[in-house]
Design a protein around this motif. Sequence first.
Motif, PDB file in Angstrom:
ATOM      1  N   TRP A 183     -63.107  17.954  19.703  1.00  0.00           N
ATOM      2  CA  TRP A 183     -61.685  18.298  19.780  1.00  0.00           C
ATOM      3  C   TRP A 183     -61.138  18.033  21.179  1.00  0.00           C
ATOM      4  O   TRP A 183     -60.036  17.488  21.328  1.00  0.00           O
ATOM      5  CB  TRP A 183     -61.470  19.771  19.425  1.00  0.00           C
ATOM      6  N   ASP A 184     -61.898  18.426  22.191  1.00  0.00           N
ATOM      7  CA  ASP A 184     -61.446  18.212  23.570  1.00  0.00           C
ATOM      8  C   ASP A 184     -61.282  16.723  23.864  1.00  0.00           C
ATOM      9  O   ASP A 184     -60.333  16.314  24.544  1.00  0.00           O
ATOM     10  CB  ASP A 184     -62.437  18.836  24.555  1.00  0.00           C
ATOM     11  N   LYS A 187     -58.121  15.445  22.158  1.00  0.00           N
ATOM     12  CA  LYS A 187     -56.946  15.885  22.911  1.00  0.00           C
ATOM     13  C   LYS A 187     -56.763  15.041  24.171  1.00  0.00           C
ATOM     14  O   LYS A 187     -55.642  14.691  24.536  1.00  0.00           O
ATOM     15  CB  LYS A 187     -57.082  17.364  23.277  1.00  0.00           C
ATOM     16  N   LEU A 209     -55.613  20.468  16.427  1.00  0.00           N
ATOM     17  CA  LEU A 209     -55.344  19.105  16.862  1.00  0.00           C
ATOM     18  C   LEU A 209     -54.005  18.528  16.428  1.00  0.00           C
ATOM     19  O   LEU A 209     -53.391  17.762  17.162  1.00  0.00           O
ATOM     20  CB  LEU A 209     -56.465  18.171  16.364  1.00  0.00           C
ATOM     21  N   SER A 211     -50.197  17.730  15.401  1.00  0.00           N
ATOM     22  CA  SER A 211     -48.819  18.116  15.701  1.00  0.00           C
ATOM     23  C   SER A 211     -47.972  18.085  14.437  1.00  0.00           C
ATOM     24  O   SER A 211     -46.956  18.779  14.343  1.00  0.00           O
ATOM     25  CB  SER A 211     -48.213  17.175  16.756  1.00  0.00           C
TER      26      SER A 211
END
Length: 339
Positions: A183-184, A187, A209, A211
Amino acid sequence: MTRIDKNSGGTAVSVRGLVKHYGETKALDGVDLDVREGTVMGVLGPNGAGKTTLVRILSTLLAPTSGEATVAGYDVLRQPRQLRRVIGLTGQYASVDEKLPGWENLYMIGRLLDLSRKDSRARADELLERFSLTDAAKRPAGTYSGGMRRRLDLAASMIGHPQVLFLDEPTTGLDPRTRMEVWDEVKSMVGGGVTVLLTTQYMEEAEALASELTVVDHGKVIANGGIDELKAKVGGRALRVRPADPLQLRPLAHALDELGITGLATVTVDVESGTVLVPILSDEQLTAVVGAVSARGLTIASITTELPSLDEVFLSLTGHRASAPQDSVPTTDREEVAV
């Protein structure tokens, strides 16, 4: 068709009327979709809904029956070669060469993407470090654990600095720590301008995650929008009420349960947090709850409003809760592999 100027509309992925048939089965049935540049679009849906079919078409692995799609300004059908140079793909199952060491897998992909030898070596080293695989760099990928192979597969999809990244159930089988690392990384890439189309059945992954979300079922888009927007469309809120005296928790729940508001679902006591959860449908019901508490002489320490969880939104839209990713391949996916 010529490549579309990226600055012309800010749309990285555009899909119109996408259809894919397998005999009588409609894997996709007229899908429309737009993904803005530099964002994460989460695609949700039950097994067999058409998510993987959509990803395979957009990544040029499968031809649609009809419809149009452009990715990073390239037409999926007319410009597949150009398109493959600006996208990355991580499918549901690892696709690296298990006989080659991890480092050689990444180096080879870099060379296939026309990176120089120097850049391919540097990129392989960088991604092995980023995904905590440096110590295993010289070992054949076939000796890696399932989680390590998954991380190597994700690294492989990122070798060419893709403009658009397709992640199809990317963290299936990963432990929570590794999932957070993925996930990091996603991003970080989005922060650098990469556009991501993510299919997942982990609701927390979508919340962390995405938008915007698109929900598909039976090959059709049944809802789309921001997470809070979809929650608002589904309707319903919950009040989380905390009594000033923890000993008043049960009396508070009993008072609210007796309130008898039309449409009010079962009042839930959350002993761990010391609160009572009260589903409501309107501001009038909120006023009624506060009035009932005051009438019983109970003192409230706090009261907050909560929107439905994403899992509840999924349940409302599709008729059942999201299931954890399965080890078996959905029917449409098995058919795609054979195409």
